[in-house]
Design a protein around this motif. Sequence first.
Motif, PDB file in Angstrom:
ATOM      1  N   LEU A  15      18.459  45.546  -7.446  1.00  0.00           N
ATOM      2  CA  LEU A  15      18.028  44.156  -7.480  1.00  0.00           C
ATOM      3  C   LEU A  15      16.532  43.975  -7.266  1.00  0.00           C
ATOM      4  CD1 LEU A  15      18.780  41.164  -7.634  1.00  0.00           C
ATOM      5  CD2 LEU A  15      19.292  41.239  -5.190  1.00  0.00           C
ATOM      6  N   PRO A  16      15.874  44.679  -6.321  1.00  0.00           N
ATOM      7  CA  PRO A  16      14.452  44.407  -6.086  1.00  0.00           C
ATOM      8  C   PRO A  16      13.535  44.670  -7.272  1.00  0.00           C
ATOM      9  CG  PRO A  16      15.407  45.597  -4.240  1.00  0.00           C
ATOM     10  CD  PRO A  16      16.410  45.631  -5.347  1.00  0.00           C
ATOM     11  N   SER A  17      14.001  45.324  -8.331  1.00  0.00           N
ATOM     12  CA  SER A  17      13.130  45.637  -9.456  1.00  0.00           C
ATOM     13  C   SER A  17      12.904  44.438 -10.370  1.00  0.00           C
ATOM     14  CB  SER A  17      13.718  46.794 -10.278  1.00  0.00           C
ATOM     15  OG  SER A  17      14.914  46.382 -10.908  1.00  0.00           O
ATOM     16  N   ALA A  18      13.630  43.353 -10.164  1.00  0.00           N
ATOM     17  CA  ALA A  18      13.485  42.176 -11.003  1.00  0.00           C
ATOM     18  C   ALA A  18      12.794  41.052 -10.235  1.00  0.00           C
ATOM     19  CB  ALA A  18      14.856  41.708 -11.494  1.00  0.00           C
ATOM     20  N   ARG A  19      12.089  40.208 -10.964  1.00  0.00           N
ATOM     21  CA  ARG A  19      11.380  39.100 -10.338  1.00  0.00           C
ATOM     22  C   ARG A  19      12.282  37.879 -10.168  1.00  0.00           C
ATOM     23  NH1 ARG A  19       6.405  36.149 -10.843  1.00  0.00           N
ATOM     24  NH2 ARG A  19       6.708  34.314  -9.512  1.00  0.00           N
ATOM     25  N   PHE A  20      13.140  37.620 -11.172  1.00  0.00           N
ATOM     26  CA  PHE A  20      13.994  36.428 -11.143  1.00  0.00           C
ATOM     27  C   PHE A  20      15.463  36.814 -11.291  1.00  0.00           C
ATOM     28  CE2 PHE A  20       9.893  34.949 -12.737  1.00  0.00           C
ATOM     29  CZ  PHE A  20       9.673  33.816 -11.965  1.00  0.00           C
ATOM     30  N   ALA A  21      16.312  36.000 -10.719  1.00  0.00           N
ATOM     31  CA  ALA A  21      17.753  36.152 -10.886  1.00  0.00           C
ATOM     32  C   ALA A  21      18.332  34.847 -11.404  1.00  0.00           C
ATOM     33  CB  ALA A  21      18.418  36.521  -9.554  1.00  0.00           C
ATOM     34  N   VAL A  22      19.287  34.971 -12.325  1.00  0.00           N
ATOM     35  CA  VAL A  22      20.043  33.816 -12.811  1.00  0.00           C
ATOM     36  C   VAL A  22      21.424  33.894 -12.178  1.00  0.00           C
ATOM     37  CG1 VAL A  22      20.957  32.608 -14.820  1.00  0.00           C
ATOM     38  CG2 VAL A  22      18.759  33.804 -14.977  1.00  0.00           C
ATOM     39  N   ASP A  35      21.765  28.040  -0.046  1.00  0.00           N
ATOM     40  CA  ASP A  35      20.774  28.388   0.970  1.00  0.00           C
ATOM     41  C   ASP A  35      19.576  29.129   0.374  1.00  0.00           C
ATOM     42  OD1 ASP A  35      22.378  30.575   0.313  1.00  0.00           O
ATOM     43  OD2 ASP A  35      22.067  31.544   2.244  1.00  0.00           O
ATOM     44  N   LEU A  36      19.594  29.333  -0.952  1.00  0.00           N
ATOM     45  CA  LEU A  36      18.517  30.055  -1.617  1.00  0.00           C
ATOM     46  C   LEU A  36      17.552  29.069  -2.278  1.00  0.00           C
ATOM     47  CD1 LEU A  36      20.677  32.750  -3.465  1.00  0.00           C
ATOM     48  CD2 LEU A  36      19.478  33.022  -1.281  1.00  0.00           C
ATOM     49  N   PRO A  37      16.249  29.349  -2.244  1.00  0.00           N
ATOM     50  CA  PRO A  37      15.304  28.516  -2.989  1.00  0.00           C
ATOM     51  C   PRO A  37      15.575  28.707  -4.482  1.00  0.00           C
ATOM     52  CG  PRO A  37      14.199  30.471  -2.124  1.00  0.00           C
ATOM     53  CD  PRO A  37      15.579  30.464  -1.534  1.00  0.00           C
ATOM     54  N   SER A  38      15.896  27.640  -5.172  1.00  0.00           N
ATOM     55  CA  SER A  38      16.325  27.788  -6.564  1.00  0.00           C
ATOM     56  C   SER A  38      15.936  26.577  -7.396  1.00  0.00           C
ATOM     57  CB  SER A  38      17.843  27.979  -6.635  1.00  0.00           C
ATOM     58  OG  SER A  38      18.524  26.815  -6.169  1.00  0.00           O
ATOM     59  N   ARG A  39      16.041  26.746  -8.699  1.00  0.00           N
ATOM     60  CA  ARG A  39      15.765  25.685  -9.666  1.00  0.00           C
ATOM     61  C   ARG A  39      16.898  25.676 -10.677  1.00  0.00           C
ATOM     62  NH1 ARG A  39      11.781  28.531  -7.726  1.00  0.00           N
ATOM     63  NH2 ARG A  39       9.819  27.554  -7.096  1.00  0.00           N
ATOM     64  N   ARG A  40      17.423  24.501 -10.962  1.00  0.00           N
ATOM     65  CA  ARG A  40      18.539  24.393 -11.888  1.00  0.00           C
ATOM     66  C   ARG A  40      18.047  24.588 -13.326  1.00  0.00           C
ATOM     67  NH1 ARG A  40      24.232  24.246 -11.046  1.00  0.00           N
ATOM     68  NH2 ARG A  40      23.838  23.026  -9.163  1.00  0.00           N
ATOM     69  N   ASP A  60      10.949  36.810  -5.360  1.00  0.00           N
ATOM     70  CA  ASP A  60       9.767  36.983  -4.507  1.00  0.00           C
ATOM     71  C   ASP A  60       9.728  35.957  -3.380  1.00  0.00           C
ATOM     72  OD1 ASP A  60       8.988  39.106  -5.989  1.00  0.00           O
ATOM     73  OD2 ASP A  60       7.291  38.119  -6.983  1.00  0.00           O
ATOM     74  N   GLU A  61      10.495  34.891  -3.513  1.00  0.00           N
ATOM     75  CA  GLU A  61      10.534  33.853  -2.489  1.00  0.00           C
ATOM     76  C   GLU A  61      11.571  34.151  -1.404  1.00  0.00           C
ATOM     77  OE1 GLU A  61      11.265  30.202  -4.522  1.00  0.00           O
ATOM     78  OE2 GLU A  61       9.266  30.099  -5.428  1.00  0.00           O
ATOM     79  N   LEU A  62      12.335  35.231  -1.580  1.00  0.00           N
ATOM     80  CA  LEU A  62      13.381  35.571  -0.612  1.00  0.00           C
ATOM     81  C   LEU A  62      12.875  36.581   0.405  1.00  0.00           C
ATOM     82  CD1 LEU A  62      16.520  36.033  -2.927  1.00  0.00           C
ATOM     83  CD2 LEU A  62      15.501  33.910  -2.052  1.00  0.00           C
ATOM     84  N   ASP A  63      13.355  36.450   1.635  1.00  0.00           N
ATOM     85  CA  ASP A  63      13.073  37.495   2.614  1.00  0.00           C
ATOM     86  C   ASP A  63      14.132  38.591   2.466  1.00  0.00           C
ATOM     87  OD1 ASP A  63      15.423  36.662   3.961  1.00  0.00           O
ATOM     88  OD2 ASP A  63      14.294  35.305   5.267  1.00  0.00           O
ATOM     89  N   ALA A  69      21.775  39.403   1.170  1.00  0.00           N
ATOM     90  CA  ALA A  69      22.863  38.437   0.998  1.00  0.00           C
ATOM     91  C   ALA A  69      23.211  38.265  -0.474  1.00  0.00           C
ATOM     92  CB  ALA A  69      22.474  37.101   1.617  1.00  0.00           C
ATOM     93  N   VAL A  70      22.196  38.226  -1.326  1.00  0.00           N
ATOM     94  CA  VAL A  70      22.442  38.089  -2.761  1.00  0.00           C
ATOM     95  C   VAL A  70      23.243  39.282  -3.280  1.00  0.00           C
ATOM     96  CG1 VAL A  70      21.327  38.116  -5.038  1.00  0.00           C
ATOM     97  CG2 VAL A  70      20.488  36.590  -3.255  1.00  0.00           C
TER      98      VAL A  70
END
Length: 289
Positions: A15-22, A35-40, A60-63, A69-70
């Motif tokens: 997972l860490p190799s990607a910048r975005f997840a859908v 609970d995740l910073p997200s955009r619809r 990149d916005e996740l700790d 958790a993801v």
Amino acid sequence: MEKIPPPHMPETLPLPSARFAVIDAAQLAPEHWDDLPSRRMVPDAYRDRAELFPILVDLDELDETQRVAVLDRDANCAAQSGKTYLMALLDARGTPASVLTHLTRRMLVRRPDGQEDILRIYDPLVFRHLRWLLSVEQIDSLLGPIGTWHWREPDGTWHSHSRDADQPSIRPLRLTPAQWPSLLRMADLQRAIRTLADDDAPCAWRIETAQQLDQLLADTESIEGLNESEDRALHALQALRFGRTIHQHSALLHRLGMARNGETTYSSACADLDAIRLQKFADELQQSH
């Protein structure tokens, strides 16, 4: 048009190799993602149905706790319910807003009849077919600022497709009249593939099988009586497994006639036929020629 080559051998993707997840927020309860910073990921024209669309998460916005958790949620969803959590992982440059804008623009397409529709590029089962249906230039237009698109195949392995062009394509995605019939058959194609996967998963998930089934489904469009998706998928699968001539057998001609006359559906009429009987029909046809 130049076609996208079949995918290479799958690779394990951390997972860490990607910048975005859908993430498939449309099919999952909010506690799995709110609970995740997200955009619809929803085009403006569909804002009143935003709940039907996935979300885009900038990893990149996740700790570190959120990243773990993801991963855990993705594994748990697959194990407990069979649902998809991570629909895609995207390597992309640019701000989250710019990537989101690009994706929602590419999702909105105009059908041959002039009506707007949604191209479910975020669905891994759709994206895998777009790779053989679209040209290299069209795929580059679809990707835009996304350097590499990662999706999970039905067997659980991750595959990747990288943009062919060095720089993001700014060309609009224009679908050709010849491509639209296959896009409109996508639901029938998915049904046929899922049905085949129950008996022969390796065959079902091959790109070549999808292409063959698409052509066989095209044949069903001119056959009266195949009114339901299940009927068209069954007819195509029979032709795939036992040859196109299988439907010349009197037993299947009779069942198709029942469906054409409204007595029953084609699927119901064929409910008593198993692979052994269908193979017998195919052998009889071969012997008669």
